[in-house]
Design a protein around this motif. Structure first.
Motif, PDB file in Angstrom:
ATOM      1  N   VAL A  63      39.613 -20.790  -5.264  1.00  0.00           N
ATOM      2  CA  VAL A  63      39.309 -19.566  -4.527  1.00  0.00           C
ATOM      3  C   VAL A  63      40.620 -19.017  -3.969  1.00  0.00           C
ATOM      4  O   VAL A  63      41.439 -19.776  -3.441  1.00  0.00           O
ATOM      5  N   TRP A  64      40.805 -17.702  -4.079  1.00  0.00           N
ATOM      6  CA  TRP A  64      42.027 -17.064  -3.604  1.00  0.00           C
ATOM      7  C   TRP A  64      41.719 -15.915  -2.656  1.00  0.00           C
ATOM      8  O   TRP A  64      40.773 -15.152  -2.875  1.00  0.00           O
ATOM      9  N   ASP A  65      42.549 -15.816  -1.622  1.00  0.00           N
ATOM     10  CA  ASP A  65      42.541 -14.691  -0.687  1.00  0.00           C
ATOM     11  C   ASP A  65      43.699 -13.776  -1.096  1.00  0.00           C
ATOM     12  O   ASP A  65      44.868 -14.111  -0.888  1.00  0.00           O
ATOM     13  N   LEU A  66      43.386 -12.625  -1.688  1.00  0.00           N
ATOM     14  CA  LEU A  66      44.414 -11.707  -2.178  1.00  0.00           C
ATOM     15  C   LEU A  66      44.735 -10.667  -1.112  1.00  0.00           C
ATOM     16  O   LEU A  66      43.829 -10.081  -0.523  1.00  0.00           O
ATOM     17  N   GLY A  67      46.032 -10.431  -0.899  1.00  0.00           N
ATOM     18  CA  GLY A  67      46.438  -9.582   0.220  1.00  0.00           C
ATOM     19  C   GLY A  67      46.144 -10.293   1.523  1.00  0.00           C
ATOM     20  O   GLY A  67      45.632  -9.713   2.477  1.00  0.00           O
ATOM     21  N   CYS A  68      46.519 -11.571   1.577  1.00  0.00           N
ATOM     22  CA  CYS A  68      46.048 -12.475   2.641  1.00  0.00           C
ATOM     23  C   CYS A  68      46.677 -12.211   3.997  1.00  0.00           C
ATOM     24  O   CYS A  68      46.172 -12.695   5.016  1.00  0.00           O
TER      25      CYS A  68
END
Length: 228
Positions: A63-68
């Motif tokens: 799972v990735w948080d993009l523009g974190c």
């Protein structure tokens, strides 16, 4: 990012240079991290949709948080038991994220050119990560997210509802120069559908008075089809 800002003037839409965006966030990294460290605690709907995301993603990884940004969303999901990593344009913002959240991996990257393989990610969250994009850049970002998601992968993101482009010239006590975009729900839905996403659910809300910039907000849940 830059979800709670004072508007200075309204301008026509233009291509946003991502190097410029990166420099702005490098400049305000410390102030931004301090201001938004506990952002979700002030916003019940944020917490509700993040809980829902954590339940729907279950044990699927990665799972990735993009523009974190400084990692407040990744932190919230990590505390819900999700193994998550964060990606952002700004190295200075990432330095803040790594210091504040040493147990979460963060790396530099561009949503418009994701360095992930096709069908490689189970879930993506992107809170206000498209606020500096033109409509064409939004389309590119959605195509990239669709490409890297696994079949059945979940995409949760947020945006400000409207048709304006606003120039921001001061934020957190710093002089800056950056454009901030709003999008209509019809446009967002159309873009996602054109990319191939399904089960598009757009949840709108009014702003929390005294807590954030007074624009109407939307949360979007959508899924890459299993047979894509």
């Amino acid at each position: 990012m830059l979800q709670d800002v004072p508007a200075r003037s309204v301008v026509g839409a233009m291509i946003q240079n991502l190097r410029k965006v990166e420099k702005v966030y490098d400049k305000i990294a410390e102030e931004y991290a301090e201001a938004f460290l506990h952002d979700h605690e002030k916003k019940p709907k944020d917490r509700e949709v993040l809980h829902r995301f954590s339940q729907e993603i279950g044990e699927k990884r990665p799972v990735w948080d993009l523009g974190c940004g400084p990692g407040q969303t990744a932190r919230y999901l990590k505390d819900l038991g999700i193994e998550i990593s964060g990606l952002d344009l700004s190295e200075k913002i990432l330095e803040q994220a790594r210091t504040i959240h040493p147990d979460i991996p963060f790396r530099k990257g561009n949503i418009l050119e994701l360095e992930f393989g096709n069908d490689s990610i189970a879930g993506v969250v992107a809170f206000y990560a498209i606020v500096h994009f033109t409509e064409e850049q939004v389309k590119t970002a959605f195509r990239e997210v669709f490409r890297v998601l696994q079949p059945g992968g979940i995409f949760l993101f947020t945006y400000h509802i409207g048709e304006d482009t606003i120039r921001i010239e001061e934020f957190l006590g710093r002089r800056i120069d950056i454009d901030f975009m709003f999008f209509t729900t019809d446009f967002i839905h159309s873009c996602l559908s054109d990319c191939g996403f399904e089960k598009i659910e757009i949840i709108e809300r009014e702003p929390y008075a005294g807590v954030e910039y007074e624009s109407r907000r939307a949360y979007v849940f959508t899924v890459k089809p299993v047979d894509s």
